[in-house]
Enzyme design. Structure first.
Site, PDB file in Angstrom:
ATOM      1  N   ASN A  18     -35.649  -3.369 -37.847  1.00 33.40           N
ATOM      2  CA  ASN A  18     -35.260  -4.505 -38.695  1.00 33.40           C
ATOM      3  C   ASN A  18     -35.808  -4.246 -40.092  1.00 33.40           C
ATOM      4  O   ASN A  18     -36.994  -4.388 -40.330  1.00 33.40           O
ATOM      5  CB  ASN A  18     -35.851  -5.793 -38.087  1.00 33.40           C
ATOM      6  N   TRP A  19     -34.901  -3.860 -40.999  1.00 34.65           N
ATOM      7  CA  TRP A  19     -35.347  -3.463 -42.344  1.00 34.65           C
ATOM      8  C   TRP A  19     -35.652  -4.671 -43.233  1.00 34.65           C
ATOM      9  O   TRP A  19     -36.117  -4.509 -44.347  1.00 34.65           O
ATOM     10  CB  TRP A  19     -34.293  -2.588 -43.016  1.00 34.65           C
ATOM     11  N   HIS A  29     -34.332 -14.942 -35.996  1.00 35.49           N
ATOM     12  CA  HIS A  29     -35.620 -14.319 -36.352  1.00 35.49           C
ATOM     13  C   HIS A  29     -36.546 -15.398 -36.913  1.00 35.49           C
ATOM     14  O   HIS A  29     -36.110 -16.295 -37.622  1.00 35.49           O
ATOM     15  CB  HIS A  29     -35.408 -13.210 -37.380  1.00 35.49           C
ATOM     16  N   GLY A  88     -40.300  -3.933 -37.349  1.00 37.77           N
ATOM     17  CA  GLY A  88     -40.118  -4.274 -38.761  1.00 37.77           C
ATOM     18  C   GLY A  88     -40.702  -3.188 -39.641  1.00 37.77           C
ATOM     19  O   GLY A  88     -40.098  -2.130 -39.851  1.00 37.77           O
ATOM     20  N   GLY A  89     -41.918  -3.417 -40.134  1.00 37.14           N
ATOM     21  CA  GLY A  89     -42.552  -2.520 -41.101  1.00 37.14           C
ATOM     22  C   GLY A  89     -42.468  -1.042 -40.741  1.00 37.14           C
ATOM     23  O   GLY A  89     -42.112  -0.206 -41.590  1.00 37.14           O
ATOM     24  N   SER A 103     -45.724  -6.144 -35.250  1.00 34.60           N
ATOM     25  CA  SER A 103     -46.702  -5.085 -35.574  1.00 34.60           C
ATOM     26  C   SER A 103     -46.664  -3.915 -34.592  1.00 34.60           C
ATOM     27  O   SER A 103     -47.705  -3.335 -34.281  1.00 34.60           O
ATOM     28  CB  SER A 103     -48.110  -5.670 -35.692  1.00 34.60           C
ATOM     29  N   GLU A 137     -38.491 -15.447 -39.305  1.00 34.30           N
ATOM     30  CA  GLU A 137     -38.448 -15.595 -40.772  1.00 34.30           C
ATOM     31  C   GLU A 137     -37.204 -16.368 -41.206  1.00 34.30           C
ATOM     32  O   GLU A 137     -37.209 -17.001 -42.265  1.00 34.30           O
ATOM     33  CB  GLU A 137     -38.513 -14.209 -41.434  1.00 34.30           C
TER      34      GLU A 137
HETATM   35  P1  PGA Z   1     -43.219  -6.123 -37.924  1.00 38.57           P
HETATM   36  O1  PGA Z   1     -41.896  -7.040 -37.838  1.00 38.57           O
HETATM   37  O2  PGA Z   1     -42.994  -4.943 -37.036  1.00 38.57           O
HETATM   38  O3  PGA Z   1     -43.296  -5.733 -39.378  1.00 38.57           O
HETATM   39  O4  PGA Z   1     -44.355  -6.953 -37.489  1.00 38.57           O
HETATM   40  C1  PGA Z   1     -41.220  -7.217 -36.619  1.00 38.57           C
HETATM   41  C2  PGA Z   1     -40.057  -8.155 -36.830  1.00 38.57           C
HETATM   42  O5  PGA Z   1     -40.181  -9.083 -37.611  1.00 38.57           O
HETATM   43  O6  PGA Z   1     -38.976  -7.990 -36.214  1.00 38.57           O
END
Ligand code: PGA
Length: 263
Positions: free
Chosen positions: A9-10, A95, A247-248, A226, A97
């Site tokens: 997930n960019w 998601h 994500g990251g 994470s 966010e």
């Molecule tokens: P993260 O994000 O790996 O940066 O914690 C995961 C996500 O939000 O899908």
């Protein structure tokens, strides 16, 4: 046996040049395995570019969100038909966010009404994606306050029931869910592998109760929050964890390749 699924997930990162460089570097070291599917979810404006870069590879394409109408006067929205047209196979839905729930608390509370999702809006999005044969990746997960109050299991169960209630087992067959504890997203705080496995087990049992055995047994349940090369293997060892939403670490070709390798 369920094939593993690793989705990158960019988020709101990368220009076209950055997206191109990342995909090219990743493909340089990527050795496809039949039982591990890999999906990349760029921002909307990079979808078409990334599609052209991965067209002769087993990599799959995903959107990060969608609106439920097929077309119309909906300024700023992207429809399932548009995602299908650009060749998206998957789409993230709900998601944290996009729900306005942030692990790091980076958003001014006055702006939180800007981020709104309800069980109904998520249900509509999932139905609209299924109509276009795009696999939804439904994200669920509790905040730290909810976990500290001992409500993690109940919150996750309510999110799944609230959103998927009313969908026939035939519609839900092959669905993907991502358990993402909000407090672990982008914070560097990792959920212990066994706890991630336990929560993914709750997701599967909720799905079984809501739908049927076939749906629950075939559904792929991802962990997200994470995930890094050094913790992915332990998480993926858990019987109810079928991969990860990254994500990251998906923004770094070498890290993403190592996570795929761990799967
Ligand atoms: P993260 O994000 O790996 O940066 O914690 C995961 C996500 O939000 O899908």
């Amino acid at each position: 046996m369920r094939a593993k699924l690793i989705a990158g997930n960019w988020k709101m990162h990368l220009t076209l040049a950055g997206a191109t460089a990342l995909v090219e570097e990743f493909l340089g070291s990527y050795r496809p395995k039949p039982d591990v599917d890999v999906v990349v979810c760029p921002g909307f404006v990079a979808l078409s570019k990334v599609r052209s870069l991965i067209k002769d590879t087993p990599l799959k394409l995903g959107g990060q969100d969608v609106f439920w109408e097929e077309e119309g006067a909906f300024t700023g929205k992207v429809s399932p038909a548009m995602l299908a047209d650009v060749g998206a196979d998957y789409c993230i839905v709900g998601h944290s966010e996009a729900r306005g729930r942030f692990g790091g608390g980076q958003v001014d509370p006055n702006l939180l009404p800007f981020f709104v999702e309800t069980h109904e809006s998520l249900h509509q999005k999932i139905e609209a994606l299924l109509y276009r044969a795009i696999t939804p990746i439904l994200c669920i997960g509790e905040t730290l306050a909810e976990r500290d109050a001992g409500r993690a299991d109940a919150v996750v169960e309510q999110q799944i029931r609230g959103t998927l209630q009313g969908l026939e087992p035939s519609a839900l067959f092959g669905v993907v869910l991502a358990y993402e504890p909000v407090w672990a997203i982008g914070t560097g705080k990792v959920c212990e592998a066994e706890e991630a496995g336990r929560m993914c087990g709750i997701v599967r049992e909720t799905l079984r109760d809501l739908s049927d055995d076939d749906v629950a047994t075939t559904a792929r349940i991802l962990y997200g929050g994470s995930l890094k090369p050094d913790n992915a293997y332990a998480v993926f060892q858990q019987p109810d964890v079928d991969g990860g939403l990254v994500g990251g670490a998906s923004l770094n070709a070498a890290s993403f390749a190592q996570i795929v390798h761990a799967a």
